[in-house]
Design an enzyme around this catalytic site. Structure first.
Site, short mmCIF file in Angstrom:
data_model
loop_
_atom_site.label_atom_id
_atom_site.label_comp_id
_atom_site.label_asym_id
_atom_site.label_seq_id
_atom_site.Cartn_x
_atom_site.Cartn_y
_atom_site.Cartn_z
N ILE A 273 23.04 9.98 -2.93
CA ILE A 273 23.50 8.99 -1.96
C ILE A 273 25.03 9.07 -1.99
O ILE A 273 25.64 9.03 -3.05
CB ILE A 273 22.99 7.57 -2.33
CG1 ILE A 273 23.50 6.54 -1.31
CG2 ILE A 273 23.35 7.17 -3.73
CD1 ILE A 273 22.88 5.15 -1.53
N SER A 274 25.64 9.23 -0.82
CA SER A 274 27.08 9.42 -0.75
C SER A 274 27.83 8.19 -1.23
O SER A 274 27.32 7.06 -1.18
CB SER A 274 27.50 9.73 0.69
OG SER A 274 26.97 10.96 1.13
#
Length: 208
Positions: free
Chosen positions: A58-59
């Site tokens: 997840i960025s």
């Protein structure tokens, strides 16, 4: 965790130059900790990406906000997302546009994201397991396309599914990657380099 979200937006996002009030409101509202594995809940609002399984991440919040702002969305837009991942970026977009069509190559991630999105009541998202390079042409064209994994070059089929006047935000490259803003106007394609980034590679489905 409202305080943590507010601090995340203030210190990590606004401080770096993201100012679109609609984007900031979405980032304050979407509960990021519900999209990460339980083991990483305490780190959900920190300034770094997190693993979500299947060699995917997840960025970091800032990159999510930056890419979202670059799309310059309107409430009536239809957006194509390539790389559902955890479903967090999908949720942020869903608060800004009419419909989000999101494709994920890894079935387990798509199912997990779908469950998280449904549990929180995000009803304007449409998920598909498949090859992101092909897009979702039967639902197009799209006002915006956002790609959350890095192809070696801009996928032509995805450009074809973008409306005239539409925008694509995509990290491009292999060992060295750049985040690009691509605009399609009157048949012309304009590209602008935003910043250097590091994303997982955009992959095709494994052969059966």
């Amino acid at each position: 965790m409202t305080d943590e979200r507010n601090e995340m937006v203030r210190a990590q996002i606004q401080a770096r130059g993201v100012h679109d009030p609609r984007v900031l409101d979405a980032m304050r509202t979407v509960e990021r900790h519900l999209f990460v594995p339980i083991a990483y809940t305490d780190d959900a609002y920190q300034d770094f990406p997190l693993p979500i399984g299947e060699h995917q991440t997840i960025s970091q919040p800032y990159i999510v906000a930056l890419m979202t702002e670059l799309l310059d969305t309107q409430a009536t837009d239809r957006v194509l997302e390539i790389g559902t991942g955890s479903g967090y970026q999908t949720a942020v977009l869903s608060r800004l546009v009419a419909d989000v069509y999101s494709i994920e190559v890894v079935k387990t991630l798509s199912e997990r994201a779908g469950a998280a999105l449904a549990k929180q009541g995000y009803s304007n998202v449409h998920l598909r397991v498949g090859d992101g390079y092909n897009g979702w042409p039967e639902q197009g064209p799209y006002d915006g396309v956002i790609i959350t994994a890095a192809p070696p070059e801009i996928p032509r089929k995805l450009m074809d599914q973008l409306t005239d006047g539409g925008r694509m935000v995509v990290p491009v490259g292999t060992s060295y990657q750049e985040l690009l803003l691509v605009e399609k106007k009157g048949g012309e394609i304009k590209k602008r380099v935003i910043t250097a980034v590091r994303f997982v590679p955009m992959v095709k489905p494994k052969a059966p």
